[in-house]
Design a protein around this motif. Sequence first.
Motif, PDB file in Angstrom:
ATOM      1  N   ARG A 188       0.800  -1.082  -0.166  1.00  0.00           N
ATOM      2  CA  ARG A 188      -0.045   0.114   0.140  1.00  0.00           C
ATOM      3  C   ARG A 188       1.082   1.224  -0.037  1.00  0.00           C
ATOM      4  O   ARG A 188       1.566   1.627   0.878  1.00  0.00           O
ATOM      5  N   GLU A 189       0.770   1.884  -1.105  1.00  0.00           N
ATOM      6  CA  GLU A 189       2.039   2.857  -1.215  1.00  0.00           C
ATOM      7  C   GLU A 189       1.736   4.093  -0.484  1.00  0.00           C
ATOM      8  O   GLU A 189       2.433   5.039  -0.078  1.00  0.00           O
ATOM      9  N   ARG A 190       0.236   4.353  -0.437  1.00  0.00           N
ATOM     10  CA  ARG A 190      -0.129   5.501   0.333  1.00  0.00           C
ATOM     11  C   ARG A 190       0.432   5.485   1.813  1.00  0.00           C
ATOM     12  O   ARG A 190       0.923   6.427   2.398  1.00  0.00           O
ATOM     13  N   LEU A 191       0.424   4.427   2.525  1.00  0.00           N
ATOM     14  CA  LEU A 191       0.677   4.018   3.675  1.00  0.00           C
ATOM     15  C   LEU A 191       2.115   4.388   3.967  1.00  0.00           C
ATOM     16  O   LEU A 191       2.599   5.080   4.846  1.00  0.00           O
ATOM     17  N   ARG A 192       2.937   3.911   2.957  1.00  0.00           N
ATOM     18  CA  ARG A 192       4.208   4.099   2.928  1.00  0.00           C
ATOM     19  C   ARG A 192       4.817   5.548   2.767  1.00  0.00           C
ATOM     20  O   ARG A 192       5.717   5.830   3.501  1.00  0.00           O
ATOM     21  N   TYR A 212      11.488   4.114   1.650  1.00  0.00           N
ATOM     22  CA  TYR A 212      11.225   4.157   0.219  1.00  0.00           C
ATOM     23  C   TYR A 212      12.024   3.176  -0.482  1.00  0.00           C
ATOM     24  O   TYR A 212      11.287   2.260  -1.328  1.00  0.00           O
ATOM     25  N   TYR A 213      13.325   2.695  -0.156  1.00  0.00           N
ATOM     26  CA  TYR A 213      13.862   1.803  -0.892  1.00  0.00           C
ATOM     27  C   TYR A 213      13.350   0.347  -0.708  1.00  0.00           C
ATOM     28  O   TYR A 213      13.265  -0.502  -1.502  1.00  0.00           O
ATOM     29  N   GLU A 214      12.951   0.139   0.448  1.00  0.00           N
ATOM     30  CA  GLU A 214      12.280  -1.263   0.933  1.00  0.00           C
ATOM     31  C   GLU A 214      10.998  -1.443   0.213  1.00  0.00           C
ATOM     32  O   GLU A 214      10.697  -2.267  -0.192  1.00  0.00           O
ATOM     33  N   GLY A 215      10.267  -0.082   0.066  1.00  0.00           N
ATOM     34  CA  GLY A 215       8.999  -0.306  -0.767  1.00  0.00           C
ATOM     35  C   GLY A 215       9.222  -0.694  -2.154  1.00  0.00           C
ATOM     36  O   GLY A 215       8.431  -1.426  -2.778  1.00  0.00           O
ATOM     37  N   ARG A 216      10.249   0.168  -2.856  1.00  0.00           N
ATOM     38  CA  ARG A 216      10.360  -0.051  -4.079  1.00  0.00           C
ATOM     39  C   ARG A 216      10.705  -1.710  -4.424  1.00  0.00           C
ATOM     40  O   ARG A 216      10.316  -2.191  -5.530  1.00  0.00           O
TER      41      ARG A 216
END
Length: 616
Positions: A188-192, A212-216
């Motif tokens: 869920r990008e908005r939460l991140r 951010y890097y972990e999410g990507r």
Amino acid sequence: MDFRILGPVEARRDGDWIALSGSKVHTVLAAMLLAHGRVVSDSRLGALLWGWDPPVTASAQIYTYMSRLRKLLGDEVEIVRRQPGYILRAPGARIDIVEFERLDRLGRAALRERRYADAQALLTEALGWWRGPALSNVTEFLLEAELPQLEEARMLALENRIEADLALGMHEQVTAELTGLVAEHPVRERLRAQLMTALYRCDRQADALQTYYEGRKVLVEQLGVDPGEALGATYQAVLGGELGLRGAGAARGRSDVPNMLPAAEGEFIGRSAELSLLTARLAAETNRPRRLLVTGMAGVGKTALAVRAAEESSGHFPDGLLFVELCHPDGTPKDAGEVLVRLLRALGETGLDQSPPRALDRDELVRLYRARTSGKRLLVVLDDAVGDLQVAPLLPASPQAAVLITSRARLARVAGADTVALAPLDDDESLAMLVAAAGEERLRDDPDAADDLVAYCGGLPLALAVVGARLAARPSWPASRLADRLADPAERLAELSFGDLDVRRALLPSVRRMAAEGPPALGALAGAGTEPFSARDASVRLAMSEDEAERVLESLVDSALLDLSGLDAQGLPLYRCHELVLLYAASLTPEDPAAVGPVTSARRFPAAHDSATAVG
């Protein structure tokens, strides 16, 4: 009538649960509630009950379920056969999904209009209707059809509430929550993006970039996509230093904004209706002073509720949250000068250390306090107020400020509509409080002992906290051991003590603050038991006229040692005494330090009866 699907599917009439048995009946009821007054076809019901392979008797079984629901729900609910299926009508009923959707809609509108405090309050109230995973006792077919969209609606409401929190400068408060949510919902990008914003504003730029890097990496590995526009824009804003607070929320980030609220103690359980009422009143935009009162007997949880309401309403008070205790640990009132000095120091007033607080002129302190609070959007929590005279000099000058008071007494300065009178917790809430302290498995292993512990505490949160703490400190004890120790009414109050938690000591100030006739009257009523009684009944025990007895009883009500319990057949008030207060009253003697007043006044009442049978 209340219906709930945001958790287990349940129905309640006048606060009492309606026994619905079996996943099929729960499924039929949930399907019709989710239809929002529209017809649910037989084919739809069949698919939700049995999937793709309904039995040949499906129509007959659906008819049986409908008949059973009609009988259980009564005349308040109408279930009508309308081709090609059924429709449920429940005028005036409260349905949690309807309330959630209404508040969510209003919260989103407030967020669009940048009314962040309103959005936060509305969305918090909306999310409060969720009691766990929705539809948790229906068939797998209904769960598969409806749960995903319900969960998505909840997550969107949660993201919107966090958006409002961040706009109000509450980044420190939401960072831990966001960390858990991102771990639970990694794509869920908005939460991140919200977590990156919160971390950046907490001066943790490196952690924001790492998030951010972990999410990507997760998006590429799990979905084969790159971060979207929102997450990418947040990344660029972190690099460019563009995520600082702006507008209404900026004041929340100032280091000079006081927050004197004490840390929460344990899990907050129950009181949802009372909490909603307080937060709604604190959120109201008004130019009139807001003075709210939480009242009730000693140990009933007044301070915990006030602190929780203040925490949830913090976004409405960008100039600070003040908290002071108005009594010493022994229950004696604090000097007004001492309290004013503490408040003024929190508000940034200097030069107050040069003289002892009692040597300062009280009028000058009040003048300084009024000047410091003028025009400020503050929330002042005054804990354990003795009376109106004690509160008066502590009221801020600003009409935009609010005052939340806890007191065992009713206050003339607070209107009845702004007074929340706390009753003891019900059995389910009491058990939940014990489970939170001692662990579910331990109490589940001995349900009879758990029920006994709940009964002996009488719904009093302080007593439940003592029992929970004692069980937690003695992991080798079975619950039945402590239940056996509490079973004797003569020893129960002595057992309800652990460390600084002591039910007897908590009740003592209520008795000390009564007029001289109060303690002996309370002692004389000790044998009355927990059933409601009238002033006429009490007049016999107190050896006085009915009018005089009513005056004494009303003084006990004002001291939070008696509760009003309704009216009798003649419309006259009925009174009830909490079982732990009865045990305390039975122990009072003329030599007791709580039994203030001359011994001669005690002699006008009969000796207190042994209340072991009545209470135990």
